[in-house]
Every structure is written in C-alpha cells, then in structure tokens.
Design a protein around this motif. Structure first.
Motif, PDB file in Angstrom:
ATOM      1  N   PRO A 433      14.735  54.217   2.710  1.00 14.70           N
ATOM      2  CA  PRO A 433      14.504  53.356   1.543  1.00 14.70           C
ATOM      3  C   PRO A 433      14.050  51.952   1.921  1.00 14.70           C
ATOM      4  CG  PRO A 433      16.542  54.587   1.282  1.00 14.70           C
ATOM      5  CD  PRO A 433      16.093  54.789   2.702  1.00 14.70           C
ATOM      6  N   HIS A 434      14.575  51.424   3.027  1.00 13.05           N
ATOM      7  CA  HIS A 434      14.189  50.076   3.454  1.00 13.05           C
ATOM      8  C   HIS A 434      12.767  50.058   4.007  1.00 13.05           C
ATOM      9  CE1 HIS A 434      18.418  49.421   2.899  1.00 13.05           C
ATOM     10  NE2 HIS A 434      18.754  50.158   3.957  1.00 13.05           N
ATOM     11  N   THR A 439       7.061  48.679   3.257  1.00 15.29           N
ATOM     12  CA  THR A 439       5.678  49.161   3.294  1.00 15.29           C
ATOM     13  C   THR A 439       4.998  48.962   1.948  1.00 15.29           C
ATOM     14  OG1 THR A 439       6.265  50.766   5.002  1.00 15.29           O
ATOM     15  CG2 THR A 439       4.218  51.146   3.796  1.00 15.29           C
ATOM     16  N   LYS A 440       5.695  49.254   0.868  1.00 14.97           N
ATOM     17  CA  LYS A 440       5.112  49.051  -0.461  1.00 14.97           C
ATOM     18  C   LYS A 440       4.778  47.580  -0.706  1.00 14.97           C
ATOM     19  CE  LYS A 440       7.112  52.982  -2.955  1.00 14.97           C
ATOM     20  NZ  LYS A 440       8.065  53.405  -4.022  1.00 14.97           N
ATOM     21  N   ALA A 441       5.524  46.685  -0.077  1.00 13.90           N
ATOM     22  CA  ALA A 441       5.258  45.259  -0.213  1.00 13.90           C
ATOM     23  C   ALA A 441       4.108  44.792   0.676  1.00 13.90           C
ATOM     24  CB  ALA A 441       6.523  44.466   0.117  1.00 13.90           C
ATOM     25  N   TRP A 595      18.342  44.723   6.906  1.00 15.80           N
ATOM     26  CA  TRP A 595      17.496  44.973   5.749  1.00 15.80           C
ATOM     27  C   TRP A 595      17.729  43.949   4.655  1.00 15.80           C
ATOM     28  CZ3 TRP A 595      14.129  47.756   7.873  1.00 15.80           C
ATOM     29  CH2 TRP A 595      14.511  48.601   8.928  1.00 15.80           C
ATOM     30  N   THR A 596      18.950  43.442   4.564  1.00 19.64           N
ATOM     31  CA  THR A 596      19.213  42.344   3.628  1.00 19.64           C
ATOM     32  C   THR A 596      18.389  41.131   4.008  1.00 19.64           C
ATOM     33  OG1 THR A 596      21.466  43.133   3.219  1.00 19.64           O
ATOM     34  CG2 THR A 596      20.995  40.827   2.704  1.00 19.64           C
ATOM     35  N   PHE A 597      18.317  40.872   5.317  1.00 18.85           N
ATOM     36  CA  PHE A 597      17.554  39.710   5.784  1.00 18.85           C
ATOM     37  C   PHE A 597      16.059  39.863   5.491  1.00 18.85           C
ATOM     38  CE2 PHE A 597      14.829  37.880   9.037  1.00 18.85           C
ATOM     39  CZ  PHE A 597      15.155  36.537   8.925  1.00 18.85           C
TER      40      PHE A 597
END
Length: 601
Positions: A433-434, A439-441, A595-597
């Motif tokens: 998911p991360h 990638t979508k961004a 992933w939060t970062f």
C-alpha cells in the motif's frame, strides 16, 4: 604465454582451470581485489580473465587490473574485449595497451545487443559482431601473431539472439574460421545438454579447445537471476535439490560447491573436457573449496610467484607442489541488498568483520570497499534485454504513462521494468500500500525493504543466512522525484532525528544528511557461534555508484526509441529533471515509521 600453447604443453591427463574476475567500481574495491586474486592464484589456475564493461565502460579499470595480474603477479591474463557500441578507435587503443602490458590472450565478444535496433548503426563500422573483431585482430600485422584469440559459445542458446541451434553453431564456425583459437562457453548446469551440444560442434568440424563455463551457486536469488539472464537450462534434479533449502543461504552455498564439483568431475571423466572456466563473481571461498576438493590445486600448472612478495617468480615449475593459501531481497535493484565483502578488517567485533566477507552475497552491490562491489552480469551485458523492455513497458509518452508502468510492475501485471530485472519479491507485499501510494503520487519507487524486528532466519519471506538465527532490517525506500520534492524531504528530515537520506541527480549533485563517513547498517543477522553479520550498508559511495547506474538506465531506455520521438524526449527529460532519493528510517521496531515520514513529505 598464449593460452592454447599452455594447454598443448599439458599432459593429456592433466586437468586445468581458469578464473574470471570483473573490475570493481571503486578504488577501495579494486585495491582489495588484488590480494584476493593473489590468494586464488595460489590454486594454480592456467590463466585468469578480466571482463570488459559494455561499450568500454570499465576500460581503464579492466586494463589496469589485467595489467597488474599479467605484469606484477605473473599470471597469464585473458582480456575480455567487446566491440559494439565502442567509440571509434577504442578497440585499437585497448589492443595496443594490452600488447604493451604483455597480455597475449583476448576473449573477443560482440557486446550488448544494439539499443533501438531499427535505428542503430555501429559507432565504428568495422565492428558489428564478434567475428568482425576476430577478423580485425587476425588481419592487423600489429596483432595477428601476438594475440591468442578466444570467442564465446552458448550451449543453451544465446538469449535474445538465434533460437536455431544449427544457426548458432554455424555462427560459431564463422568465428573459428575468422581465426579464433579457443572457445569459452556461457555458464550452464545441464551437463548432459552440454555433451550433446559439444558433439554437434565437433561434428560441424570445429576442433579448437572448448572450455566449459562453470559458476558455483552463491545464493538462490542470484542463481535465479543469472539463469534467467543467460537462458541457462536447469535440470529438474537441481531445482528439486534447491527447493527445500532455498531459504538457507549457507546450505545453498554448500550445495553450490557440491554441484560444481560433480559437474566438473562428469565433464572431465565422462567427456573430452580437459579444463573449465570458473566465474568467481570476485568471491573467494566457494572457488577455493571447489578446486581444493577436486585436488587440482596440488597440480602445478603455471609459473608461480611468491605470494608474500607478490611479484617474485619461482623457477623449476615441474618440481613444485603448492599448498593453497587460505583466506582469513528487495523488490528491485539499487541499494536494496548490499552484500558485505570487505577485504580489510577494521577490527574484531565490527559488524563487517572479515569472517563474513563471502558468506552472504545476497544483493547486487556490496560494501563499496568490497572486491565484489559492482555489477555481476556476465560478459558485461545488460540485466534486461531491449526486446523485453519494449514488450513489457511499451511506448510511454507522458508522466502518467510512466506511473502506470511502475504501478503495473507493483501489481505483477508486468514482470520487469528497466530498473527491476526480476518480478517483485514477496517481502514487498507487506509494504505494497505504501509503495502504491508513493508511485501514484509520481514518486517512482525502484528499491525498498520493510522494517523487520528479529524475524527467524529461516523465514520464507525475509529470512537469510543459516538457520537458528534472527534477522533485522531497517525500512528504506528509493525513488525518483523532483527537486522541489527533495526540498520537502530535506525540510521534513530536520524535524525527525530517526531519518537519514541521500539525493542525487544526473548532473552530479548530491545532497543528504548522512555525516561524513557515515555508514548505515540496514540489514543484519545474529546467528549461533558468530559475530553479528551485516549484509546491507547504505553510505555515500554506494549511493553515488547506484545513482550513476540508475541514470544510465534512463539513457538506455530512451535510446530504444527513435531520435526525436515523444518517448525518447520524455525519458531524456525525466533523466535531466528528476532526482534519485534514498531514505532510511532507523526505527526498525516500528514498521510504519518510514512510511509515515515519506508520505508526510
């Protein structure tokens, strides 16, 4: 001395072997390879060979390494030389320098398949294939009698080239007719298949010596990658033997040694094979064990040297008996798995101590000081052929098209990207998911690993090394983004003390917050009876080397399309504008910390 002359001088019952090395990419790796070659030379190889990077990319290091081996170590050296995609005059420069250094053996190769074949024309029109290179050497009075020339052959077929075995053998005959003196084969694991191929080659009238290529299996992952890269057929018995031990690196390495010994014994005892060519991958232990277990190291095969003084020749070869000296997976390429193979021990108790140099070469890159640091692709070829890239990646014309390609790879709709020669690894599913969100961004990910806090070493997804141990990983991710986004990462990192990052671009700029000389251990293992073993390091030298390769991949991808085409302009612009970023989060106990970062950034 010429290789064929040395072979002819041997008694018919005498086996021989040659060893292959590649030039490391860093000065430290180069310096640390030299004592490794010195130790392995005590096994009495008939010769060693040094690979040549695609398009002459390793020209200086290849010639320097070959020269040191030939001139200072007294080892007869075979210089690999590819002829396509080489700048005009580079072939002559290489041959002249080899002659000046006393090198008398050349392995003449075509080199990489042309990029964008419908538009490709040779940079030097004299050299379109290996046959052209052999003909040129034989027709030039400066080289004709000086060099013993070898060529490559492919018992399992040439990937991306001819599928017709008869046509392959006919082409091999052309190279021999042009003046080739010997043949070295690509690696293989099917001995019966080799015997059948060799019989057909001899029936075709080819009589020059054939030296089979052997590569001891080092790890299961590298075995899968190299057999896919070379198109080598793997007998079912080998696959069945590897399946139950594929998650135990130590057992895989043991099996690799055993298999290599069994293959060599069959080749020399059941067939007409007199010697073999062993690809070392600049690793030491497995090769040493193979030769010693065969007891071939006890047979003197060439003028030897005093390995304490390195260059002093020892006379009376035939009266000597030498006892060999003993020497003390991520989704994609990049820094995702960096095998530790440091040649200079910094001190006992260090994570990178010498006892683990060759134990777990799990990835593409090693510590930048390692002799095994750099590409391990055979013959200097690409990890992915142009046809595969075009088939799976199509014709991207927009940034959205590129995003779609990277997403298709994440979701296994395509098996490769230009940055990833193998399908996505199972461990990436835990962070899917991360990776998908990044990638979508438009942050196209090319390397990553999840945080792991003490998983068993036999875990089928993240485990490595011997059983009865525990492994640890810091989460990291590598991706391409814009400079403005690098600025955001930099600002965000100022507020978080757990993060180290590097960013670099095609122009040679490099940014980051890793202290000078800082070395981030991001994968390590704890095993019974051993000090802590570290297999993945991220530091400036490794990042810069990967950055150079990463941007060369963009250039290679762009070159598959017509000059001036939308596809080529897109890929060239991306390479000019984007930055490669590597981010490590040191809190390996929190799987969400990295992933939060990055998602906040």
């Amino acid at each position: 001395m010429k290789l064929t002359e040395k072979i002819q001088a041997l008694k018919p019952s005498r086996p021989f072997f040659t060893l292959e090395f590649f030039p490391p990419r860093t000065d430290q790796g180069f310096e640390n390879l030299l004592p490794r070659i010195s130790r392995l030379s005590a096994l009495n190889p008939l010769a060693i060979s040094i690979t040549w990077g695609a398009g002459g990319s390793t020209k200086e290091r290849t010639l320097e390494l070959a020269g040191v081996s030939q001139e200072e170590y007294g080892l007869d050296t075979v210089l690999h030389l590819t002829c396509t995609n080489m700048a005009q005059g580079m072939i002559d420069e290489a041959l002249q320098e080899a002659k000046q250094r006393g090198i008398t053996n050349i392995l003449a190769l075509r080199g990489d398949p042309p990029r964008g074949e419908e538009e490709w024309t040779p940079i030097d029109p004299r050299f379109k294939n290996g046959t052209d290179l052999v003909k040129y050497i034989r027709s030039n009075p400066d080289y004709a009698s000086h060099f013993c020339v070898g060529v490559a052959a492919y018992p399992d077929g040439h990937t991306g080239q001819l599928d017709d075995e008869r046509a392959e053998i006919e082409y091999l005959q052309l190279k021999v007719d042009a003046g080739a003196d010997f043949i070295v084969t690509q690696l293989f694991y099917d001995v019966d298949g080799y015997f059948q191929w060799e019989k057909k080659v001899r029936e075709a009238g080819i009589t020059v010596p054939i030296i089979p290529g052997i590569m001891p299996i080092q790890t299961y992952a590298s075995f899968l990658r190299l057999t896919k890269l070379t198109g080598a057929r793997v007998p079912e018995s080998v696959l069945q033997a590897l399946e139950p031990i594929c998650n135990d690196d130590q057992l895989v390495k043991e099996y690799g040694v055993t298999l290599a010994i069994e293959m060599i014994k069959r080749l020399t005892e059941e067939g007409q094979v007199r010697g073999v060519h062993i690809s070392t991958l600049n690793l030491e232990k497995s090769v040493q064990r193979v030769i010693e277990d065969l007891r071939w190291s006890e047979i003197p095969s060439s003028p030897l040297i005093n390995h304490n003084k390195l260059i002093e020749e020892i006379p009376q070869l035939n009266d000597l008996t030498i006892t060999p000296s003993t020497a003390a997976t991520s989704a994609t390429l990049g820094l995702a798995n960096l095998p530790i193979a440091v040649e200079t021990e910094a001190g006992r108790g260090e994570l990178n101590n010498a006892s683990s140099w060759d134990d777990f070469p799990n990835g593409r890159f090693g510590d930048f000081k390692s002799p095994a640091f750099g590409s391990i692709d055979l013959w200097g070829g690409p990890a992915i052929g142009p046809a595969d890239v075009l088939r799976h990646c199509g014709h991207p014309q927009t940034h959205a098209d590129l995003t779609a390609i990277f997403l298709d790879y994440l979701h296994s709709r395509i098996p490769i990207t230009p940055f990833s020669p193998t399908p996505l690894s199972p461990e990436s599913l835990s962070i899917m998911p991360h990776l998908e969100r990044l990638t979508k961004a438009g942050w196209w990910t090319v390397g990553s690993q999840p945080a792991v806090d003490g998983a068993r070493s036999d875990d089928p997804v993240v485990g490595w090394g011997p059983r009865a141990g525990y492994v640890f990983q810091k989460g990291f991710v590598e991706f391409f983004c814009t400079e403005a986004e690098v600025d955001r990462i930099e600002q965000k990192a100022l507020d978080v003390g757990w993060v180290h990052w590097f960013a670099g671009n095609k122009k040679g700029e490099c940014r980051g917050n890793v202290p000078e000389g800082g070395r981030n251990a991001v994968t390590w293992g704890v095993f019974p009876g051993q000090e802590i073993v570290q297999t993945t390091i991220i530091e400036r030298e490794s990042f810069l080397t990967w950055k150079e390769e990463a941007f060369s991949i963009w250039a290679d991808w762009a070159s598959l399309y017509r000059p001036g085409s939308v596809e080529r302009r897109l890929l060239e612009d991306v390479a000019d504008e984007r930055w490669l970023v590597s981010v490590v989060h040191h809190d390996y106990r929190d799987p969400k910390a990295l992933w939060t970062f990055v998602l906040d950034a």
